[in-house]
Enzyme design. Sequence first.
Site, PDB file in Angstrom:
ATOM      1  N   ARG A 181      79.274  57.379  59.510  1.00  0.00           N
ATOM      2  CA  ARG A 181      78.517  58.990  59.471  1.00  0.00           C
ATOM      3  C   ARG A 181      76.842  57.865  58.224  1.00  0.00           C
ATOM      4  NH1 ARG A 181      82.810  61.740  56.913  1.00  0.00           N
ATOM      5  NH2 ARG A 181      83.062  60.109  55.780  1.00  0.00           N
TER       6      ARG A 181
ATOM      7  N   ASP B 129      84.798  55.128  50.305  1.00  0.00           N
ATOM      8  CA  ASP B 129      84.328  55.438  49.025  1.00  0.00           C
ATOM      9  C   ASP B 129      85.232  56.668  48.419  1.00  0.00           C
ATOM     10  OD1 ASP B 129      81.300  56.040  47.978  1.00  0.00           O
ATOM     11  OD2 ASP B 129      82.256  57.716  48.065  1.00  0.00           O
TER      12      ASP B 129
ATOM     13  N   ARG C 144      93.654  63.317  53.550  1.00  0.00           N
ATOM     14  CA  ARG C 144      93.066  63.515  52.540  1.00  0.00           C
ATOM     15  C   ARG C 144      93.284  64.901  51.545  1.00  0.00           C
ATOM     16  NH1 ARG C 144      88.574  60.845  54.549  1.00  0.00           N
ATOM     17  NH2 ARG C 144      88.341  60.518  56.537  1.00  0.00           N
TER      18      ARG C 144
ATOM     19  N   GLY D 139      90.273  58.124  55.688  1.00  0.00           N
ATOM     20  CA  GLY D 139      90.634  57.464  57.427  1.00  0.00           C
ATOM     21  C   GLY D 139      91.441  56.042  57.349  1.00  0.00           C
TER      22      GLY D 139
ATOM     23  N   ASP E  85      80.968  50.100  55.096  1.00  0.00           N
ATOM     24  CA  ASP E  85      79.838  50.912  54.477  1.00  0.00           C
ATOM     25  C   ASP E  85      79.956  50.777  52.353  1.00  0.00           C
ATOM     26  OD1 ASP E  85      82.065  52.910  54.411  1.00  0.00           O
ATOM     27  OD2 ASP E  85      81.110  54.482  54.716  1.00  0.00           O
TER      28      ASP E  85
ATOM     29  N   THR F  84      87.978  50.447  55.511  1.00  0.00           N
ATOM     30  CA  THR F  84      87.817  51.443  55.945  1.00  0.00           C
ATOM     31  C   THR F  84      86.518  50.940  57.064  1.00  0.00           C
ATOM     32  OG1 THR F  84      85.424  53.312  56.027  1.00  0.00           O
ATOM     33  CG2 THR F  84      85.741  51.158  54.398  1.00  0.00           C
TER      34      THR F  84
ATOM     35  N   ASP G  23      84.049  51.452  59.029  1.00  0.00           N
ATOM     36  CA  ASP G  23      82.529  51.614  58.348  1.00  0.00           C
ATOM     37  C   ASP G  23      81.551  50.434  58.204  1.00  0.00           C
ATOM     38  OD1 ASP G  23      82.958  54.028  59.918  1.00  0.00           O
ATOM     39  OD2 ASP G  23      82.271  55.184  58.411  1.00  0.00           O
TER      40      ASP G  23
END
Length: 318
Positions: free
Chosen positions: A171, A103, A72, A11, A129, A125, A127
Amino acid sequence: MPKIAVLTSGGDSQGMNSAIRAVVRTGLANGFEMLGVRRGFKGLMDNDFIELGSKEVSDILYRGGTFLQSARSEAFKTPEGQDQAIKHLQSRAIDYVVVIGGDGSYRGAQALQNKGIKTFGLPGTIDNDIPLTDYTIGFDTTLNVVTDAIGNLRDTMSSHERVSVIEAMGRSCGDIALQAGIASGVDAIIIPEVEADLDKIAKDLKAGFERGKSHSIVIVAEGAGNAVDVAKVLKEKCGLDTRPTVLGHIQRGGTPSAFDRVFTSRLGHHVIELIKQEITGVALGIENNQITYHSFNEIFAAGRNINEQLYHIFNDLI
């Protein structure tokens, strides 16, 4: 002349362009030949390379997304796909590969490293994360986007005495919802790391309106539920006019914040410093405002936890 290839994968996030620019211009200043790979790991397999000079990365510092584009690739996860990519890297005599992504992108970078390609990871990213870094590329910008959106929704919710349930991205990590919620003074935060008590939230919302509040806002990370379902349950439990809003991919867009521009400039510059020190097979991040690096194995083993102190702060402020 040593060669460095740069790619963005997974992303997109605001600040990826700034990171590319920093790697390229620092590399050029230190005598490296710079190449870009279009469409991530798919581009590696398709031999889709472009030369990058100072001109090619002009005027991208403040642009969101990634001008190299991203994709992707399931095929790259296979040994055959990785061997195809390595064949193209070797045919062009590329010495180093810088992968900007999350990741999954890091796992792709590690696969290349394990097969003899010297790689680096930059945490791209929204996020937030990725373990062993306080922030990821684009997270700060996304916080500003979400905070602004909450402010806009508050205006209309107040006009009609409604409850707004806002769904943010995240997510497996609730950092966007948590920090945007604190910044916006929302009434409830629902994140995947903490089990939500919808009965209590509904009771608190109803009590707030009984005290004279004209609106309430609940923010939910996508990994903890979706806005439509949460709004439906809360409406049934508290009887208030409750409306869902899914922010969606608007969170990925926008001009990178000043923080993200400076952060990515530091990351990109430090990659070249590590190459000069002959340190490879690592991913970079920021800890206590210092640019740091860790092996991919260390990052995968570390795991990512929510900032519990921030969650406690929110509970004391509502």
